[in-house]
Design a protein around this motif. Structure first.
Motif, mmCIF file in Angstrom:
data_model
loop_
_atom_site.group_PDB
_atom_site.id
_atom_site.type_symbol
_atom_site.label_atom_id
_atom_site.label_comp_id
_atom_site.label_asym_id
_atom_site.label_seq_id
_atom_site.Cartn_x
_atom_site.Cartn_y
_atom_site.Cartn_z
ATOM 1 N N HIS A 2 6.008 20.180 -11.704
ATOM 2 C CA HIS A 2 6.709 19.177 -12.385
ATOM 3 C C HIS A 2 6.670 17.991 -11.848
ATOM 4 N N PRO A 3 6.251 16.838 -12.613
ATOM 5 C CA PRO A 3 6.199 15.521 -12.114
ATOM 6 C C PRO A 3 7.518 14.881 -11.528
ATOM 7 N N ALA A 4 8.442 15.543 -11.929
ATOM 8 C CA ALA A 4 9.869 14.959 -11.388
ATOM 9 C C ALA A 4 10.050 15.312 -9.997
ATOM 10 N N GLN A 5 9.179 16.272 -9.328
ATOM 11 C CA GLN A 5 9.424 16.609 -8.011
ATOM 12 C C GLN A 5 8.657 15.478 -7.102
ATOM 13 N N THR A 219 14.384 11.784 -15.152
ATOM 14 C CA THR A 219 15.183 13.065 -14.532
ATOM 15 C C THR A 219 15.236 12.952 -13.243
ATOM 16 N N ALA A 220 14.349 12.552 -12.321
ATOM 17 C CA ALA A 220 14.097 12.306 -10.949
ATOM 18 C C ALA A 220 15.292 11.210 -10.503
ATOM 19 N N ALA A 221 15.189 10.085 -11.132
ATOM 20 C CA ALA A 221 16.107 9.152 -10.943
ATOM 21 C C ALA A 221 17.477 9.506 -11.259
ATOM 22 N N GLN A 253 1.978 10.871 -13.077
ATOM 23 C CA GLN A 253 2.076 10.625 -11.670
ATOM 24 C C GLN A 253 1.439 9.285 -11.354
ATOM 25 N N GLY A 254 1.039 8.491 -12.302
ATOM 26 C CA GLY A 254 0.263 7.321 -11.978
ATOM 27 C C GLY A 254 1.432 6.152 -11.561
ATOM 28 N N ARG A 255 2.507 6.193 -11.717
ATOM 29 C CA ARG A 255 3.612 5.124 -11.215
ATOM 30 C C ARG A 255 4.802 5.821 -10.611
ATOM 31 N N LEU A 256 4.639 6.379 -9.400
ATOM 32 C CA LEU A 256 5.721 7.080 -8.752
ATOM 33 C C LEU A 256 6.754 6.052 -8.297
#
Length: 267
Positions: A2-5, A219-221, A253-256
């Protein structure tokens, strides 16, 4: 993964990834960025029979996209390998609803949710259009009691069968969901708490390239801000910013995100 991780790790959190990949070149491609930002892969499973799950993303000018998913190893996450003690070092669980669509991964996710509930650990459950289409209201049975349910407008309407945002929110409230974060595209996001509902304006950015991953960055933020002691409204505003910034890069995931992205803009 999951990209949020990857986003959470990039924001400075210790992140453990529970997932399953095949023994194929796509596995290394999928894991390369999360390894780069320090995600802990001790709970990652390798599948000797199924290939790594993949998603074909078609991007049109302006950043909007369509996705075609190919199921694979992630559906076969083995619940026998999960131990509740895996959560002993964790502060929260960020769960993708795709894990609840079916197969062994549904049992794995259900065990994680139960272990988190017993520990009174915060759970951020992120829906997904494919998950809602495949499992529908069955998702609500598994997710009842989670601290935050996150989704976009289309997922809200499809999940509830409502014809309006207000109607969908009302139906989820009736189901017992007290905390919702709903991404509504160019309008920003709607935060729902027992105290009421608030529309949070989007953060304007230029040069939108690809909206893939914007919801995951949100979601991550959002989880990062709440775990850092921010109020839900502050978390929602930072999440809007994160989603906008993510859309300026190509790919999920191009702009983490980095901490400085949120700290500078939050002032």
């Amino acid at each position: 993964p999951h990209p949020a991780q990857g986003e959470l790790a990039s924001l400075g959190h210790r992140v453990y990834l529970a997932g399953r990949v095949g023994q194929d070149p796509f596995a290394e491609l999928a894991l390369s960025r999360v390894r780069e930002v320090g995600v802990d892969l001790r709970y990652l499973q390798e599948d000797p029979e199924h290939t790594t799950s993949s998603v074909l993303i078609l991007v049109v000018p302006g950043g909007e996209r369509a996705m075609v998913s190919a199921e694979g190893a992630s559906r076969y996450l083995d619940p026998a390998l999960f131990k509740p003690r895996f959560l002993d070092q964790a502060d929260a669980v960020v769960l993708s609803a795709y894990a609840l669509v079916g197969g062994p991964s549904r049992s794995y996710a259900a065990e994680v949710l139960e272990a988190a509930r017993r520990r009174e650990m915060p759970v951020f459950a992120d829906l997904g259009t494919g998950a809602v289409r495949a499992a529908g209201r069955e998702l609500l049975r598994h997710l009842r009691g989670v601290d935050w349910l996150l989704m976009n407008q289309a997922e809200l309407l499809a999940l509830t069968g409502a014809s309006s945002l207000s109607g969908g929110i009302a139906r989820l409230r009736e189901e017992g969901f007290r905390h919702l974060a709903i991404k509504v595209g160019a309008m920003g996001s709607i935060l729902v708490t027992p105290e009421g509902e608030e529309l949070l304006e989007p953060y304007p950015v230029e040069d939108i390239v690809d909206s893939t991953g914007a919801g995951d960055a949100y979601t991550a933020a959002f989880a990062h801000a709440l775990l850092s002691g921010r109020s839900p409204l502050e978390a929602g505003r930072l999440a809007n910013l994160a989603g906008a910034l993510a859309a300026t890069g190509l790919g999920a995931q191009g702009r983490l995100l980095r901490l400085e992205d949120l700290e500078v803009k939050a002032r």
